[in-house]
Design an enzyme around this catalytic site. Sequence first.
Site, PDB file in Angstrom:
ATOM      1  N   GLU A   1       7.916 -13.564 -24.894  1.00 41.26           N
ATOM      2  CA  GLU A   1       6.946 -12.475 -24.750  1.00 41.26           C
ATOM      3  C   GLU A   1       7.597 -11.102 -24.641  1.00 41.26           C
ATOM      4  O   GLU A   1       7.021 -10.110 -25.075  1.00 41.26           O
ATOM      5  CB  GLU A   1       5.967 -12.710 -23.591  1.00 41.26           C
ATOM      6  CG  GLU A   1       6.542 -12.588 -22.211  1.00 41.26           C
ATOM      7  CD  GLU A   1       5.505 -12.834 -21.110  1.00 41.26           C
ATOM      8  OE1 GLU A   1       4.401 -12.314 -21.211  1.00 41.26           O
ATOM      9  OE2 GLU A   1       5.842 -13.540 -20.149  1.00 41.26           O
TER      10      GLU A   1
ATOM     11  N   HIS B   1      12.453 -37.482 -30.275  1.00 43.50           N
ATOM     12  CA  HIS B   1      11.215 -37.841 -30.978  1.00 43.50           C
ATOM     13  C   HIS B   1      10.806 -36.766 -31.977  1.00 43.50           C
ATOM     14  O   HIS B   1       9.655 -36.697 -32.390  1.00 43.50           O
ATOM     15  CB  HIS B   1      10.099 -38.108 -29.960  1.00 43.50           C
ATOM     16  CG  HIS B   1      10.443 -39.222 -29.025  1.00 43.50           C
ATOM     17  ND1 HIS B   1      10.479 -40.540 -29.420  1.00 43.50           N
ATOM     18  CD2 HIS B   1      10.837 -39.216 -27.728  1.00 43.50           C
ATOM     19  CE1 HIS B   1      10.852 -41.296 -28.401  1.00 43.50           C
ATOM     20  NE2 HIS B   1      11.089 -40.505 -27.358  1.00 43.50           N
TER      21      HIS B   1
ATOM     22  N   LYS C   1       8.802 -16.414 -20.989  1.00 45.73           N
ATOM     23  CA  LYS C   1       9.318 -15.086 -20.634  1.00 45.73           C
ATOM     24  C   LYS C   1      10.133 -14.520 -21.788  1.00 45.73           C
ATOM     25  O   LYS C   1       9.981 -13.373 -22.158  1.00 45.73           O
ATOM     26  CB  LYS C   1      10.246 -15.159 -19.418  1.00 45.73           C
ATOM     27  CG  LYS C   1       9.781 -15.058 -18.006  1.00 45.73           C
ATOM     28  CD  LYS C   1       8.848 -14.049 -17.543  1.00 45.73           C
ATOM     29  CE  LYS C   1       7.455 -14.239 -18.012  1.00 45.73           C
ATOM     30  NZ  LYS C   1       6.494 -14.749 -17.069  1.00 45.73           N
TER      31      LYS C   1
ATOM     32  N   ARG D   1       1.683   1.344  -5.947  1.00 47.82           N
ATOM     33  CA  ARG D   1       1.795   0.447  -4.790  1.00 47.82           C
ATOM     34  C   ARG D   1       0.455  -0.202  -4.435  1.00 47.82           C
ATOM     35  O   ARG D   1       0.390  -1.069  -3.560  1.00 47.82           O
ATOM     36  CB  ARG D   1       2.289   1.231  -3.561  1.00 47.82           C
ATOM     37  CG  ARG D   1       3.615   1.920  -3.777  1.00 47.82           C
ATOM     38  CD  ARG D   1       4.029   2.662  -2.518  1.00 47.82           C
ATOM     39  NE  ARG D   1       4.224   1.739  -1.432  1.00 47.82           N
ATOM     40  CZ  ARG D   1       5.344   1.067  -1.196  1.00 47.82           C
ATOM     41  NH1 ARG D   1       6.369   1.231  -1.998  1.00 47.82           N
ATOM     42  NH2 ARG D   1       5.427   0.246  -0.175  1.00 47.82           N
TER      43      ARG D   1
ATOM     44  N   ASN E   1       1.041   0.734   6.055  1.00 48.04           N
ATOM     45  CA  ASN E   1       1.472  -0.146   4.974  1.00 48.04           C
ATOM     46  C   ASN E   1       2.248  -1.296   5.616  1.00 48.04           C
ATOM     47  O   ASN E   1       3.173  -1.040   6.373  1.00 48.04           O
ATOM     48  CB  ASN E   1       2.368   0.635   4.000  1.00 48.04           C
ATOM     49  CG  ASN E   1       3.158  -0.274   3.062  1.00 48.04           C
ATOM     50  OD1 ASN E   1       4.301  -0.003   2.731  1.00 48.04           O
ATOM     51  ND2 ASN E   1       2.568  -1.362   2.633  1.00 48.04           N
ATOM     52  N   GLY E   2       1.842  -2.522   5.317  1.00 45.27           N
ATOM     53  CA  GLY E   2       2.534  -3.681   5.888  1.00 45.27           C
ATOM     54  C   GLY E   2       1.518  -4.700   6.358  1.00 45.27           C
ATOM     55  O   GLY E   2       0.337  -4.631   5.999  1.00 45.27           O
TER      56      GLY E   2
ATOM     57  N   GLU F   1       8.372 -21.936 -18.472  1.00 46.77           N
ATOM     58  CA  GLU F   1       8.212 -20.559 -18.005  1.00 46.77           C
ATOM     59  C   GLU F   1       9.338 -19.669 -18.566  1.00 46.77           C
ATOM     60  O   GLU F   1       9.086 -18.549 -19.010  1.00 46.77           O
ATOM     61  CB  GLU F   1       8.187 -20.532 -16.466  1.00 46.77           C
ATOM     62  CG  GLU F   1       8.138 -19.167 -15.831  1.00 46.77           C
ATOM     63  CD  GLU F   1       6.963 -18.288 -16.270  1.00 46.77           C
ATOM     64  OE1 GLU F   1       6.047 -18.781 -16.942  1.00 46.77           O
ATOM     65  OE2 GLU F   1       7.003 -17.090 -15.957  1.00 46.77           O
TER      66      GLU F   1
ATOM     67  N   CYS G   1       0.881  -1.167   0.000  1.00 46.94           N
ATOM     68  CA  CYS G   1       0.000   0.000   0.000  1.00 46.94           C
ATOM     69  C   CYS G   1       0.917   1.215   0.000  1.00 46.94           C
ATOM     70  O   CYS G   1       2.127   1.098   0.156  1.00 46.94           O
ATOM     71  CB  CYS G   1      -0.846   0.051   1.267  1.00 46.94           C
ATOM     72  SG  CYS G   1      -1.869  -1.393   1.511  1.00 46.94           S
TER      73      CYS G   1
ATOM     74  N   TRP H   1      -3.827  -1.707  -1.314  1.00 46.69           N
ATOM     75  CA  TRP H   1      -3.800  -2.952  -2.078  1.00 46.69           C
ATOM     76  C   TRP H   1      -4.163  -4.000  -1.039  1.00 46.69           C
ATOM     77  O   TRP H   1      -3.341  -4.365  -0.206  1.00 46.69           O
ATOM     78  CB  TRP H   1      -2.417  -3.180  -2.669  1.00 46.69           C
ATOM     79  CG  TRP H   1      -2.315  -4.432  -3.470  1.00 46.69           C
ATOM     80  CD1 TRP H   1      -1.772  -5.623  -3.090  1.00 46.69           C
ATOM     81  CD2 TRP H   1      -2.756  -4.620  -4.811  1.00 46.69           C
ATOM     82  NE1 TRP H   1      -1.856  -6.531  -4.106  1.00 46.69           N
ATOM     83  CE2 TRP H   1      -2.456  -5.955  -5.180  1.00 46.69           C
ATOM     84  CE3 TRP H   1      -3.393  -3.791  -5.754  1.00 46.69           C
ATOM     85  CZ2 TRP H   1      -2.765  -6.467  -6.436  1.00 46.69           C
ATOM     86  CZ3 TRP H   1      -3.685  -4.319  -6.997  1.00 46.69           C
ATOM     87  CH2 TRP H   1      -3.369  -5.636  -7.328  1.00 46.69           C
TER      88      TRP H   1
ATOM     89  N   LYS I   1      -2.040  -6.912 -19.512  1.00 41.46           N
ATOM     90  CA  LYS I   1      -1.783  -7.476 -18.189  1.00 41.46           C
ATOM     91  C   LYS I   1      -2.914  -8.394 -17.758  1.00 41.46           C
ATOM     92  O   LYS I   1      -2.693  -9.407 -17.104  1.00 41.46           O
ATOM     93  CB  LYS I   1      -1.603  -6.342 -17.173  1.00 41.46           C
ATOM     94  CG  LYS I   1      -1.190  -6.800 -15.782  1.00 41.46           C
ATOM     95  CD  LYS I   1       0.201  -7.394 -15.782  1.00 41.46           C
ATOM     96  CE  LYS I   1       0.586  -8.045 -14.472  1.00 41.46           C
ATOM     97  NZ  LYS I   1       1.674  -9.027 -14.644  1.00 41.46           N
TER      98      LYS I   1
END
Length: 608
Positions: A488, A504, A485, A27, A100-101, A481, A2, A74, A603
């Site tokens: 993209e 194969h 990355k 944030r 925040n936390g 993955e 946050c 957040w 996103k």
Amino acid sequence: MCGIVGYLGNKKAAPLLVEGLSKLEYRGYDSAGVAILEDGMINVSKCKGRLKNLEERLNEKSYKGSIGIGHTRWATHGEPSDVNSHPHTNSDVTISVVHNGIIENYLKLREWLTGKGYEFLSETDTEVIPNLVDYYYKGDLLEAVMKATSKMEGSYAIGVICKNEPNKLVAVRKDSPLIVGLGEDEYFIASDIPAVLNHTRDVYLLEDKEFVVIDEKGVTLYNEEKEEITKEVYKVTWNADAAEKEGYEDFMLKEIHQQPKAIKDTMTSRINLDSKIALDKINFTKEDLNNIDRIYIVACGTAYHAGVVGKTAIERLAKIPVEVDIASEFRYREPLITEKTLIIVVSQSGETADTLAVLRDGKNKGARVLAVTNVVGSSVSREATDVLYTWAGPEIAVASTKAYVTQLIAMYIIALYFAEVKGTLSNEEILEIKKEMLELPEKVEETLKHKETLQKFASKTYMEKDMFFLGRGLDYAVAMEGSLKLKEISYIHSEAYAGGELKHGPIALIEKGTEVVALLTDENLRDKMVSNIKEVVTRGAKVMGIALEGDTESEKSLDSVIYIPKTLTILTPVISVIPLQLLSYYMAKQKGCDVDKPRNLAKSVTVE
Ligand code: F6R
């Protein structure tokens, strides 16, 4: 994550707080609020939604007060809602706090305060703070904040105002960022420098447990013993845009470096050595689990790759059969879903259309749906039967990094929880896995140090047209993955193959100079992987390996190697993915690509 701000000066506080919050929206942005001290009263305005909703409310109120605190949220504890938004206050609104936390022991504190007659309105951990300060308040706000924070466990940056001391703002931090902005006859507190840059470039960068008192005398700093301390003024020379990225060139690089903290936060209050695994409010009895005949893990893209690791974790630890599927395929393949099915959907945004459709269809067919998501209040979190949040904080870069590693952590937490409830692992085995999990943040931090080697590798190879990622077992999941990355963000064509599958067909693509990245970190399959590497080397490939520290033997077949710290094989993906994230980042940068906003991608994919 946050953002908090605070102001004391000779101007109207409200517009300055909103301006500061607008620079901290990176944030968090699911709700916002301010508390303004005016005419001997604390006025709180707060609401769910983006900052502009708050601005509209404040336009109606036109507060004149010149001291206040503000927050952009957040959500972690409690969904985004007006009541859960900050600032929070004690019952008679004499003390107000932004935070925040995460207060890890908030349930205990809440219970204790309830016993003393305090009442709580929200689901947040933060609400204990103004009440705790109230409990200790005997006419000295600093003293009360000091006493309150000595009882708080976890992380916090807080700003506090009090009706009885109308010209005072007290702030302190522990494991969450906080700075003080030193203007001319005006002072600010903020989670980050951009919030104050329009007004001052002189700031104090606070350390843990340094207390700040802002009043008519200016700014005074204290240590935990309430002794005055001095601090050097830091002169900010960079611009607001750079500051938002905390000195990193891009959000993606910043988020890659935030991973140790994101992993730690996701384990907070769930993985402790001296208590059972806690799955937040989720409860599965042994009977529930014995009743489940199969689990489907369903997701898209990077989240799907986390699911592939999740399958192995749940099958190995909890001995329940798991199928993992891509959401857009799963929904049309007429999967066998009954009341005995558990569906785990994984989605950073919680809004991916295909994943949401699977959730809805699964629930209609009677399945229990457990969602793993990063966004409190998202569609997935609202509609699932159970929700386990990844606490990665907002992910801004389109390419997922910190959300992915926290999804892996969530998979391990679920697998361990099921194993504990079902009794498929002994207490010693569970303890060993927990210990290793708690060491992951440090090991990831250590792995991030390889960036220079990877940067050099990228500067030599960024013009390549194709690249191959090879791995077996869990390494294959990570290879997928790594390959995603790279393609993209750098637009280099890449493929991931299971090492044993090469012969194969795919091996026909290998020719002199083909770049291959091979993972050798799954100890059970390492030797077999070495044979697969030899197969491509013989055909002219250049191979960079990702190997475990101490595996110097593997160097013989590799052109270059990145060593990563050892952990339990099942947990290795959390570490082995780090060099692949950095590799794709540096390849893309060398090519001059916009790594935060790759072409054609969004996103959150809210259409089918
Ligand atoms: C890749 C990436 C995507 C997402 C996918 C699912 O870096 O970010 O592949 O993982 O679009 O998104 P969520 O997790 O929001 O459902």
